[in-house]
Design a protein around this motif. Structure first.
Motif, PDB file in Angstrom:
ATOM      1  N   PHE A   1      33.905  47.204  39.077  1.00 44.82           N
ATOM      2  CA  PHE A   1      35.230  47.012  39.688  1.00 44.82           C
ATOM      3  C   PHE A   1      36.157  46.242  38.749  1.00 44.82           C
ATOM      4  O   PHE A   1      37.308  46.649  38.517  1.00 44.82           O
ATOM      5  N   VAL A   2      35.665  45.127  38.187  1.00 44.58           N
ATOM      6  CA  VAL A   2      36.504  44.304  37.313  1.00 44.58           C
ATOM      7  C   VAL A   2      36.805  45.027  36.008  1.00 44.58           C
ATOM      8  O   VAL A   2      37.925  44.961  35.487  1.00 44.58           O
TER       9      VAL A   2
ATOM     10  N   LEU B   1      37.015  48.335  35.420  1.00 44.94           N
ATOM     11  CA  LEU B   1      38.013  49.380  35.652  1.00 44.94           C
ATOM     12  C   LEU B   1      39.393  48.773  35.888  1.00 44.94           C
ATOM     13  O   LEU B   1      40.402  49.250  35.351  1.00 44.94           O
ATOM     14  N   SER B   2      39.425  47.697  36.680  1.00 43.76           N
ATOM     15  CA  SER B   2      40.689  47.013  36.945  1.00 43.76           C
ATOM     16  C   SER B   2      41.252  46.429  35.652  1.00 43.76           C
ATOM     17  O   SER B   2      42.457  46.493  35.393  1.00 43.76           O
ATOM     18  N   GLY B   3      40.363  45.849  34.823  1.00 41.20           N
ATOM     19  CA  GLY B   3      40.790  45.239  33.571  1.00 41.20           C
ATOM     20  C   GLY B   3      41.376  46.253  32.614  1.00 41.20           C
ATOM     21  O   GLY B   3      42.401  46.003  31.963  1.00 41.20           O
TER      22      GLY B   3
ATOM     23  N   LEU C   1      42.748  49.115  33.419  1.00 39.82           N
ATOM     24  CA  LEU C   1      44.012  49.584  33.989  1.00 39.82           C
ATOM     25  C   LEU C   1      45.129  48.566  33.753  1.00 39.82           C
ATOM     26  O   LEU C   1      46.222  48.924  33.294  1.00 39.82           O
ATOM     27  N   VAL C   2      44.847  47.297  34.029  1.00 44.58           N
ATOM     28  CA  VAL C   2      45.874  46.254  33.917  1.00 44.58           C
ATOM     29  C   VAL C   2      46.265  46.002  32.466  1.00 44.58           C
ATOM     30  O   VAL C   2      47.438  45.779  32.147  1.00 44.58           O
TER      31      VAL C   2
ATOM     32  N   SER D   1      45.940  48.091  29.875  1.00 46.50           N
ATOM     33  CA  SER D   1      46.144  49.308  29.078  1.00 46.50           C
ATOM     34  C   SER D   1      47.363  49.217  28.153  1.00 46.50           C
ATOM     35  O   SER D   1      47.271  49.665  26.987  1.00 46.50           O
TER      36      SER D   1
END
Length: 465
Positions: free
Chosen positions: A286-287, A289-291, A293-294, A296
């Motif tokens: 989760f972290v 994928l979020s990382g 995305l944020v 990028s």
């Protein structure tokens, strides 16, 4: 006398718990129906009907508290463990109440009230235990509510035990003396003395108040220990043994059984449990994928700047040693000039490293160079939180130089870890780093990971080069 005090204390504790649980329900009712905090509530049930439910709630919670060991002696335990058991008991109580209401099909019992009650009862009971434990520690420190201890064995292990008791007055232990065949009567051990030989144990028990006997003899005295234990049990005195191999035991000893033979696991590793690994892996994915995305935009801009600043690849791949000593390629943004791979294996980066590029100094200072490791996490080579992985050459080197260095490989390596958030990263003490890594390995919990995660942001720009 001590046992009578414990029974009296438990009775007071049960009464106090029941009073606080009752108070929690009353306050929950008041906050739900007499205030507008959660919107004005119009209850079908009356205050009296809610109070009648205490006839089921009180026995349930007292039973749960008893099941979670909250009425056992807590003298030598830390408060954190007791608070955790209170939380577990209250969460389970909350779930059982909800389940019961569903099964009995009682739809008019306010769910908001139950939630408020669960929070209040948990908070009140933790506060109550904190006040009580603090008060008892103070009383014991002043010399009251003491347990009298006889130590069998005045050697090195017995003396170590005496030192710990002397340093921890709040526990309320007082050593009345030592028994040993190898030291003369009157020999001083810390603030106590040898008061007799091993054969004098029966006489000492008869003529003194002894609440507990601590045996610190070596395992080679097995028959003597058996005889002493038989004597103590005949007189109803509790015996406890400190094994001379205790230095090999972890902070949280874990016992396994092979048929009827107990086996001590030398290193307790919570992440060996499948359920814990699943929780950590879900959090990692989760972290990560979020990382990605944020960050990028940062990833794209950094890649372009690296490509423009110096010739060579954008991503720097370096062999590292990970979980179970398996080798993998760890990803970083390249922050140094391209160099001979054979030289790179044996060189340690420093703050004023001449190999760094212009953009490299910036991305290392800001830790942007570490961001590609989100992809290592998705691959399963790394975790978000864990001991930092090292190159094979240094692993071989430190394995022989630093005690217990290889323990860090019991878990997946991380982007950040307990050592790093405490300042032990880069060109710092390897021994201190490993000390923190081992603490993490033995004390992992999901909340511990969350704590390190937030501490990483607070320390984001510290100690980086």
């Amino acid at each position: 006398m001590i046992r009578e005090n414990q029974r009296f204390f438990n009775s007071i504790l049960i009464i106090a718990d029941m009073a606080l649980i009752t108070l929690s329900l009353i306050l929950a009712w008041y906050l739900r129906f007499e205030t507008d905090i959660l919107g004005h509530g119009y209850g079908v049930w009356s205050f009296k009907q809610y109070m009648i439910s205490l006839l089921l709630i009180l026995p349930l919670y007292i039973f749960l508290y008893y099941s979670f060991g909250l009425y056992d002696p807590q003298r030598t335990k830390n408060f954190d463990s007791e608070a955790l058991q209170i939380i577990k008991g209250n969460v389970l109580g909350f779930l059982l109440i909800l389940t019961s209401l569903y099964l009995i099909n009682i739809l008019n019992y306010s769910r908001y009230l139950i939630i408020i009650f669960a929070i209040l009862s948990c908070g009140f009971c933790i506060g109550e235990r904190y006040v009580l434990r603090s008060s008892l520690k103070y009383i014991r420190y002043k010399g009251f509510n003491i347990k009298y201890i006889l130590v069998v064995g005045a050697g090195e292990l017995g003396e170590k035990f005496a030192v710990k008791i002397k340093e921890s007055k709040y526990i309320g232990y007082e050593i009345i003396g030592f028994l040993d065949d190898e030291f003369e009567k009157g020999h001083e051990v810390q603030d106590s003395t040898v008061i007799g030989n091993l054969d004098d144990i029966e006489k000492v028990i008869k003529n003194n108040v002894v609440d507990r006997v601590i045996i610190t003899l070596s395992a080679r005295h097995r028959r003597t220990i058996e005889s002493i234990v038989d004597t103590l049990e005949r007189y109803g005195v509790k015996a406890e043994i400190i094994p001379d191999y205790f230095i090999y035991c972890p902070a949280k000893p874990y016992f396994d059984m092979i048929d009827d033979i107990p086996v001590i696991n030398i290193r307790y590793v919570p992440l060996e449990k499948y359920s814990n690994r699943i929780v950590k892996r879900i959090f990692d994915i989760f972290v990560a994928l979020s990382g990605i995305l944020v960050t990028s935009p940062i990833l794209i801009i950094t890649a372009i700047l690296i490509k423009l600043s110096s010739p060579g690849p954008v991503i720097f791949k370096q062999e590292r040693v990970g979980h179970n000593k398996k080798h993998f390629d760890m990803y970083k943004f390249r922050s140094m000039r391209v160099q001979d791979e054979r030289e790179e294996k044996y060189q340690w980066s420093t703050e004023e490293d001449p190999r760094k590029t212009r953009i490299g100094s910036f991305i290392r200072k800001t830790n942007i160079d570490e961001l590609p490791q989100f992809f290592n996490i998705l691959k399963g080579d790394m975790s978000l939180i864990g001991p930092r992985p090292e190159r094979p050459y240094f692993v071989e080197k430190f394995r022989d130089e630093i005690p217990k260095y290889m323990v860090k490989h019991y878990v997946r390596p991380g982007m950040t870890g307990w050592a790093q958030v405490n300042g032990w990263r880069g060109d710092t003490s390897i021994a201190e780093r490993i000390k923190h890594d081992i603490y993490y390995v033995e004390n992992w919990s999901f909340l511990f990971d969350v704590k390190i995660f937030f501490m990483t942001f607070l320390n984001w720009f510290d100690n980086a080069y």
